[in-house]
Motif scaffolding. Structure first.
Motif, PDB file in Angstrom:
ATOM      1  N   LEU A  91       0.999  -1.146  -0.051  1.00 46.26           N
ATOM      2  CA  LEU A  91       0.086  -0.024   0.031  1.00 46.26           C
ATOM      3  C   LEU A  91       1.041   1.025  -0.059  1.00 46.26           C
ATOM      4  O   LEU A  91       0.682   2.159  -0.734  1.00 46.26           O
ATOM      5  N   ASP A  92       1.868   1.318   1.021  1.00 46.94           N
ATOM      6  CA  ASP A  92       2.848   2.329   0.739  1.00 46.94           C
ATOM      7  C   ASP A  92       3.849   2.656  -0.404  1.00 46.94           C
ATOM      8  O   ASP A  92       4.043   3.781  -0.772  1.00 46.94           O
ATOM      9  N   ALA A  93       3.884   1.497  -1.044  1.00 46.72           N
ATOM     10  CA  ALA A  93       4.678   1.576  -2.113  1.00 46.72           C
ATOM     11  C   ALA A  93       3.956   2.051  -3.261  1.00 46.72           C
ATOM     12  O   ALA A  93       4.313   2.823  -4.335  1.00 46.72           O
ATOM     13  N   VAL A  94       2.664   1.642  -3.390  1.00 51.99           N
ATOM     14  CA  VAL A  94       1.409   2.088  -4.385  1.00 51.99           C
ATOM     15  C   VAL A  94       1.171   3.903  -4.213  1.00 51.99           C
ATOM     16  O   VAL A  94       1.236   4.522  -5.007  1.00 51.99           O
ATOM     17  N   CYS A  95       0.688   3.950  -2.899  1.00 56.54           N
ATOM     18  CA  CYS A  95       0.237   5.152  -2.668  1.00 56.54           C
ATOM     19  C   CYS A  95       0.488   5.331  -1.116  1.00 56.54           C
ATOM     20  O   CYS A  95      -0.227   5.536   0.088  1.00 56.54           O
ATOM     21  N   PRO A  96       1.925   5.981  -0.851  1.00 53.06           N
ATOM     22  CA  PRO A  96       2.164   6.488   0.504  1.00 53.06           C
ATOM     23  C   PRO A  96       1.143   7.509   1.305  1.00 53.06           C
ATOM     24  O   PRO A  96       1.008   8.410   0.391  1.00 53.06           O
ATOM     25  N   PRO A  97       1.058   7.403   2.320  1.00 57.34           N
ATOM     26  CA  PRO A  97       0.582   8.428   2.852  1.00 57.34           C
ATOM     27  C   PRO A  97       1.135   9.658   2.990  1.00 57.34           C
ATOM     28  O   PRO A  97       2.445   9.821   2.791  1.00 57.34           O
ATOM     29  N   GLU A  98       0.798  10.747   3.131  1.00 56.49           N
ATOM     30  CA  GLU A  98       1.428  12.116   2.934  1.00 56.49           C
ATOM     31  C   GLU A  98       2.337  12.504   3.877  1.00 56.49           C
ATOM     32  O   GLU A  98       2.171  12.136   5.302  1.00 56.49           O
ATOM     33  N   GLY A  99       3.508  12.479   3.553  1.00 60.17           N
ATOM     34  CA  GLY A  99       4.580  12.777   4.407  1.00 60.17           C
ATOM     35  C   GLY A  99       5.138  11.692   5.360  1.00 60.17           C
ATOM     36  O   GLY A  99       5.974  11.739   6.236  1.00 60.17           O
ATOM     37  N   VAL A 100       4.876  10.276   4.816  1.00 55.91           N
ATOM     38  CA  VAL A 100       5.307   9.141   5.594  1.00 55.91           C
ATOM     39  C   VAL A 100       6.640   8.836   5.004  1.00 55.91           C
ATOM     40  O   VAL A 100       6.787   8.957   3.598  1.00 55.91           O
ATOM     41  N   LEU A 101       7.653   8.162   5.690  1.00 57.35           N
ATOM     42  CA  LEU A 101       8.776   7.684   5.115  1.00 57.35           C
ATOM     43  C   LEU A 101       8.496   6.392   4.272  1.00 57.35           C
ATOM     44  O   LEU A 101       7.300   5.788   4.509  1.00 57.35           O
ATOM     45  N   PRO A 102       9.481   5.867   3.834  1.00 52.70           N
ATOM     46  CA  PRO A 102       9.419   4.570   2.851  1.00 52.70           C
ATOM     47  C   PRO A 102       8.717   3.464   3.859  1.00 52.70           C
ATOM     48  O   PRO A 102       8.776   3.475   4.956  1.00 52.70           O
ATOM     49  N   PRO A 103       7.853   2.583   3.158  1.00 51.19           N
ATOM     50  CA  PRO A 103       7.006   1.516   3.978  1.00 51.19           C
ATOM     51  C   PRO A 103       7.777   0.790   4.832  1.00 51.19           C
ATOM     52  O   PRO A 103       7.103   0.016   5.811  1.00 51.19           O
TER      53      PRO A 103
END
Length: 213
Positions: free
Chosen positions: A184-196
């Motif tokens: 999920l974080d690779a496709v559409c990371p949360p705003e301001g979040v570091l790598p998954p």
């Protein structure tokens, strides 16, 4: 004509149909395509005649399961279109599809490959494709999606998580959530979040992979 229903069902008929579909979903997941309509009737707690009135043969029942699955995905997608942002909408839809597949016990592959196509299923697929396309495009317009990700990639992503869930269900039933977060974080990371990988603890089974079943 849809194998589900062409007109509204009476309350008791609708209840019986739901019992039949739920029982069939469980049995096909557990046993594969060897399940009979008699097996389904017994598991649903209804008479065999009740099953045959709704689904005259196994093909009709499989088609009904596909239609029910597509209806569920479409309902999920429509809810995700009203999220505050495109990013939130896409993340909600992706995680929702992963969660559905993780609890599916490989039913998707069994049913989707074996069920005959119906006009109702094709209509639902078309509607789902249109809604998911809007979800992805909205997130893309915000710059929230990894370059190259397309609406047609959603089934592959959920299938990856399903494979992990199928492998680890008995020993580590929640393991799929870690990998869902990574994808999920690779496709559409949360705003301001570091790598998954940041802050996501590996599961203990990684040092001793479970055997495939």
């Amino acid at each position: 004509m849809s194998s589900i229903a062409a007109r509204p069902l009476r309350a008791d008929a609708a209840r019986n149909r739901a019992l039949i579909v739920d029982a069939a979903r469980r049995l096909f997941a557990e046993r594969g395509l060897d399940v009979t309509l008699h097996d389904v009737a017994e598991a649903a707690g209804v008479g065999v005649g009740t099953v045959y009135r709704r689904f005259p043969d196994k093909d009709a029942l499989l088609a009904g399961l596909v239609e029910a699955k597509l209806e569920g995905l479409l309902a999920l997608a429509e809810k995700c279109t009203v999220q505050v942002s495109g990013r939130d909408g896409l993340r909600a839809y992706l995680f929702g599809t992963m969660a559905l597949r993780a609890g599916d016990k490989a039913l998707s592959n069994v049913v989707m490959r074996a069920a005959p196509s119906t006009a109702a299923a094709e209509r639902l697929r078309g509607e789902l494709s249109e809604v998911v396309g809007r979800i992805v495009e909205r997130a893309r317009a915000e710059g929230a999606v990894r370059a190259g990700f397309e609406p047609s990639d959603v089934p592959a992503v959920s299938s990856m998580i399903g494979s992990i869930a199928d492998r680890t269900r008995e020993e580590h039933p929640e393991a799929w959530r870690r990998y869902a977060a990574l994808l999920l974080d690779a496709v559409c990371p949360p705003e301001g979040v570091l790598p998954p990988m940041e802050g996501v603890a590996p599961q203990s089974f990684l040092s001793s992979p479970p055997t495939c079943r």
